[in-house]
Design an enzyme around this catalytic site. Structure first.
Site, PDB file in Angstrom:
ATOM      1  N   THR A  30      -0.904   2.872   0.187  1.00  0.00           N
ATOM      2  CA  THR A  30      -0.932   3.342   1.565  1.00  0.00           C
ATOM      3  C   THR A  30      -2.373   3.522   2.010  1.00  0.00           C
ATOM      4  O   THR A  30      -3.150   4.213   1.353  1.00  0.00           O
ATOM      5  CB  THR A  30      -0.172   4.677   1.693  1.00  0.00           C
ATOM      6  OG1 THR A  30       1.214   4.429   1.479  1.00  0.00           O
ATOM      7  CG2 THR A  30      -0.353   5.290   3.068  1.00  0.00           C
ATOM      8  N   GLN A 103       7.308  -3.721   0.546  1.00  0.00           N
ATOM      9  CA  GLN A 103       7.938  -2.536  -0.038  1.00  0.00           C
ATOM     10  C   GLN A 103       8.687  -1.764   1.053  1.00  0.00           C
ATOM     11  O   GLN A 103       8.091  -1.308   2.026  1.00  0.00           O
ATOM     12  CB  GLN A 103       6.918  -1.615  -0.713  1.00  0.00           C
ATOM     13  CG  GLN A 103       7.627  -0.529  -1.529  1.00  0.00           C
ATOM     14  CD  GLN A 103       6.684   0.501  -2.096  1.00  0.00           C
ATOM     15  OE1 GLN A 103       5.985   1.171  -1.343  1.00  0.00           O
ATOM     16  NE2 GLN A 103       6.675   0.657  -3.406  1.00  0.00           N
ATOM     17  N   HIS A 179      11.768   0.801  -2.450  1.00  0.00           N
ATOM     18  CA  HIS A 179      10.992   1.960  -2.904  1.00  0.00           C
ATOM     19  C   HIS A 179      11.954   3.077  -3.312  1.00  0.00           C
ATOM     20  O   HIS A 179      12.455   3.820  -2.475  1.00  0.00           O
ATOM     21  CB  HIS A 179      10.067   2.422  -1.787  1.00  0.00           C
ATOM     22  CG  HIS A 179       8.968   3.335  -2.234  1.00  0.00           C
ATOM     23  ND1 HIS A 179       8.991   4.014  -3.431  1.00  0.00           N
ATOM     24  CD2 HIS A 179       7.781   3.676  -1.628  1.00  0.00           C
ATOM     25  CE1 HIS A 179       7.893   4.741  -3.545  1.00  0.00           C
ATOM     26  NE2 HIS A 179       7.139   4.543  -2.466  1.00  0.00           N
ATOM     27  N   ASN A 182       8.675   8.161  -6.326  1.00  0.00           N
ATOM     28  CA  ASN A 182       7.721   9.097  -5.727  1.00  0.00           C
ATOM     29  C   ASN A 182       8.311  10.139  -4.784  1.00  0.00           C
ATOM     30  O   ASN A 182       7.660  10.586  -3.837  1.00  0.00           O
ATOM     31  CB  ASN A 182       6.605   8.328  -5.010  1.00  0.00           C
ATOM     32  CG  ASN A 182       5.801   7.473  -5.968  1.00  0.00           C
ATOM     33  OD1 ASN A 182       5.894   7.633  -7.182  1.00  0.00           O
ATOM     34  ND2 ASN A 182       5.022   6.548  -5.435  1.00  0.00           N
ATOM     35  N   TYR A 184      10.727  10.039  -2.530  1.00  0.00           N
ATOM     36  CA  TYR A 184      11.208   9.661  -1.198  1.00  0.00           C
ATOM     37  C   TYR A 184      12.733   9.577  -1.208  1.00  0.00           C
ATOM     38  O   TYR A 184      13.379   9.998  -2.159  1.00  0.00           O
ATOM     39  CB  TYR A 184      10.521   8.390  -0.729  1.00  0.00           C
ATOM     40  CG  TYR A 184       9.019   8.567  -0.619  1.00  0.00           C
ATOM     41  CD1 TYR A 184       8.488   9.515   0.256  1.00  0.00           C
ATOM     42  CD2 TYR A 184       8.142   7.838  -1.404  1.00  0.00           C
ATOM     43  CE1 TYR A 184       7.112   9.728   0.341  1.00  0.00           C
ATOM     44  CE2 TYR A 184       6.766   8.032  -1.328  1.00  0.00           C
ATOM     45  CZ  TYR A 184       6.260   8.985  -0.451  1.00  0.00           C
ATOM     46  OH  TYR A 184       4.909   9.197  -0.368  1.00  0.00           O
ATOM     47  N   ARG A 231      11.429  -0.171  -7.361  1.00  0.00           N
ATOM     48  CA  ARG A 231      10.388   0.653  -7.974  1.00  0.00           C
ATOM     49  C   ARG A 231      10.938   2.044  -8.250  1.00  0.00           C
ATOM     50  O   ARG A 231      11.562   2.667  -7.386  1.00  0.00           O
ATOM     51  CB  ARG A 231       9.161   0.758  -7.059  1.00  0.00           C
ATOM     52  CG  ARG A 231       7.937   1.322  -7.794  1.00  0.00           C
ATOM     53  CD  ARG A 231       6.742   1.440  -6.886  1.00  0.00           C
ATOM     54  NE  ARG A 231       5.501   1.378  -7.647  1.00  0.00           N
ATOM     55  CZ  ARG A 231       4.384   2.054  -7.336  1.00  0.00           C
ATOM     56  NH1 ARG A 231       4.368   2.863  -6.294  1.00  0.00           N
ATOM     57  NH2 ARG A 231       3.297   1.933  -8.062  1.00  0.00           N
ATOM     58  N   ASN A 239       5.724  14.559  -4.769  1.00  0.00           N
ATOM     59  CA  ASN A 239       6.470  15.073  -3.612  1.00  0.00           C
ATOM     60  C   ASN A 239       7.568  16.052  -4.010  1.00  0.00           C
ATOM     61  O   ASN A 239       8.683  16.023  -3.477  1.00  0.00           O
ATOM     62  CB  ASN A 239       7.030  13.917  -2.779  1.00  0.00           C
ATOM     63  CG  ASN A 239       5.936  13.196  -2.019  1.00  0.00           C
ATOM     64  OD1 ASN A 239       5.080  13.822  -1.408  1.00  0.00           O
ATOM     65  ND2 ASN A 239       5.948  11.872  -2.081  1.00  0.00           N
ATOM     66  N   GLY A 321      -3.402  -0.358  -8.963  1.00  0.00           N
ATOM     67  CA  GLY A 321      -3.470   0.194  -7.629  1.00  0.00           C
ATOM     68  C   GLY A 321      -4.895   0.459  -7.194  1.00  0.00           C
ATOM     69  O   GLY A 321      -5.550  -0.396  -6.596  1.00  0.00           O
ATOM     70  N   ARG A 322      -5.407   1.624  -7.515  1.00  0.00           N
ATOM     71  CA  ARG A 322      -6.727   2.040  -7.024  1.00  0.00           C
ATOM     72  C   ARG A 322      -7.845   1.037  -7.351  1.00  0.00           C
ATOM     73  O   ARG A 322      -8.741   0.842  -6.517  1.00  0.00           O
ATOM     74  CB  ARG A 322      -7.067   3.436  -7.555  1.00  0.00           C
ATOM     75  CG  ARG A 322      -6.191   4.518  -6.931  1.00  0.00           C
ATOM     76  CD  ARG A 322      -6.415   5.876  -7.585  1.00  0.00           C
ATOM     77  NE  ARG A 322      -7.670   6.478  -7.202  1.00  0.00           N
ATOM     78  CZ  ARG A 322      -7.837   7.248  -6.138  1.00  0.00           C
ATOM     79  NH1 ARG A 322      -6.821   7.527  -5.341  1.00  0.00           N
ATOM     80  NH2 ARG A 322      -9.024   7.767  -5.864  1.00  0.00           N
TER      81      ARG A 322
END
Length: 371
Positions: A30, A103, A179, A182, A184, A231, A239, A321-322
């Protein structure tokens, strides 16, 4: 010691209907640069095209509906303008020889009335307020207590996933990733901390995974199983999520997904963006062994860990990712053993091209075919 000579990390691999040029995936990231209407534009197309040497890109989490939105400036994939915006992105990635998945994201309770249509309450399996703050147009604001979805509303939410899948297909994506991680909406249905329902969608593990099964069925129907993956983040507390028995839950989740013959399972190993070892965790290789498709591993991987995972057959594909934020040419840097650039944390979310498309590729990163 990194052994570049013997690894197959840079070799092609088949994933469902797709043949990837290497076993390196760009994980969803994101970046909050899609404007207030959630429409990708030329800057987003440039960003993804710069990273097209990945075997596959998984797009940033993308809202399946106005109701699914939980963060300011994030993209959607439900309107015709958004489809056109994403077409700029997918065309650019394909022009650079890459592949990209969309995603599909519904945040559930991880939202705020200011981000919802007509200022409505966010929806969730149960009316339980999460700890933490939402990223809104006014900055960070405390989460509110969501509204529990009625039994009659759930088919409509599943239709949101179906519609978004059709939009992603028309936008030129190569497939989609559901997704389910995480904390959600899908994760909220799965976990007993966030799902206190007493109907067909709550209580037993079988009931709690019903929503994921119905979403997956809708997405597969809208496209095809060999272009769909899921995922999961089985032991991540992201979260304010948790479960009393994550091992039993997620083994049953994988068993429920297997009949769909999906292209892949993408697993966040450990705490999302945090440590790989989590209190109360379990051996996630059990999920890899139980799943009947390609296993994508994510979280805290560097080149050495990735090569080791492939050598020991702990994953089929490694998602980064990062590292991809500051290294658009991450594959080439890995292949040549070059140093990685460091990201600027001040430019992670929101803003313009600075800290987004202006990270340079290293000089001479791409080896010519004659070399």
């Amino acid at each position: 010691m990194v052994d570049l000579a013997s690894t197959d990390l840079f070799s092609p691999v088949k994933v469902g209907a797709l043949t990837l040029k290497n076993r390196i995936a760009m994980a969803p990231l994101t970046r909050s640069r899609a404007g207030s209407a959630g429409i990708p534009g030329p800057m987003n197309a440039q960003y993804y095209a710069q990273r097209a040497s990945a075997g596959v890109i998984v797009s940033e989490a993308t809202n399946i509906s106005p109701q699914g939105r939980g963060y300011a400036l994030t993209p959607g994939v439900y309107s015709e303008d958004q489809v056109a915006g994403w077409k700029l992105v997918t065309d650019a990635v394909h022009a650079h020889g890459g592949k990209i998945l969309c995603q599909l994201w519904h945040v559930g309770r991880i939202s705020h009335p200011s981000l919802q249509p007509s200022g409505a309450l966010p929806v969730a399996p149960s009316a339980i307020r999460p700890e933490g703050e939402a990223f809104t147009d006014k900055g960070f604001e405390p989460f509110v207590t969501p509204r529990a979805l009625t039994l009659e509303e759930i088919p409509g939410v599943i239709d949101q996933y179906r519609h978004a899948t059709d939009c992603a297909r028309r936008a030129g994506f190569d497939g989609v990733e559901i997704h389910g991680a995480n904390g959600y909406l899908i994760d909220q249905f799965l976990r007993d901390k966030t799902n206190r329902r007493t109907d067909l969608y709550g209580g037993s593990i079988e009931n709690r995974l019903r929503f994921l099964k119905e979403v997956t069925a809708a997405v597969v129907e809208a496209w095809s199983a060999d272009r769909v993956g899921v995922r999961l983040s089985p032991i991540s507390p992201a979260n304010d999520i948790a479960d009393s028995d994550p091992e039993a839950l997620f083994l049953q989740v994988v068993e429920a997904l297997n009949p769909f013959n999906l292209a892949f399972l993408h697993v966040v190993e450990g705490a999302t963006g945090g440590p790989r070892e989590v209190s109360g965790g379990f051996d996630l290789q059990k999920l890899r062994r139980a799943f009947n498709g390609v296993y994508i591993a994510n979280n805290g991987y560097d080149l050495e860990r990735a090569i080791k995972a492939r050598a020991e057959n702990l994953a089929d594909i490694i998602a980064f990712g990062r590292p991809y934020i500051a290294n658009p040419d991450l594959v080439e840097r890995f292949e040549t053993g070059a140093a990685l650039a460091e990201l600027d944390p001040a430019t992670l979310y929101g803003g313009d091209a600075h800290g987004y498309t202006d990270y340079p590729a290293m000089e001479g990163a791409r080896v010519s075919e004659e070399a």
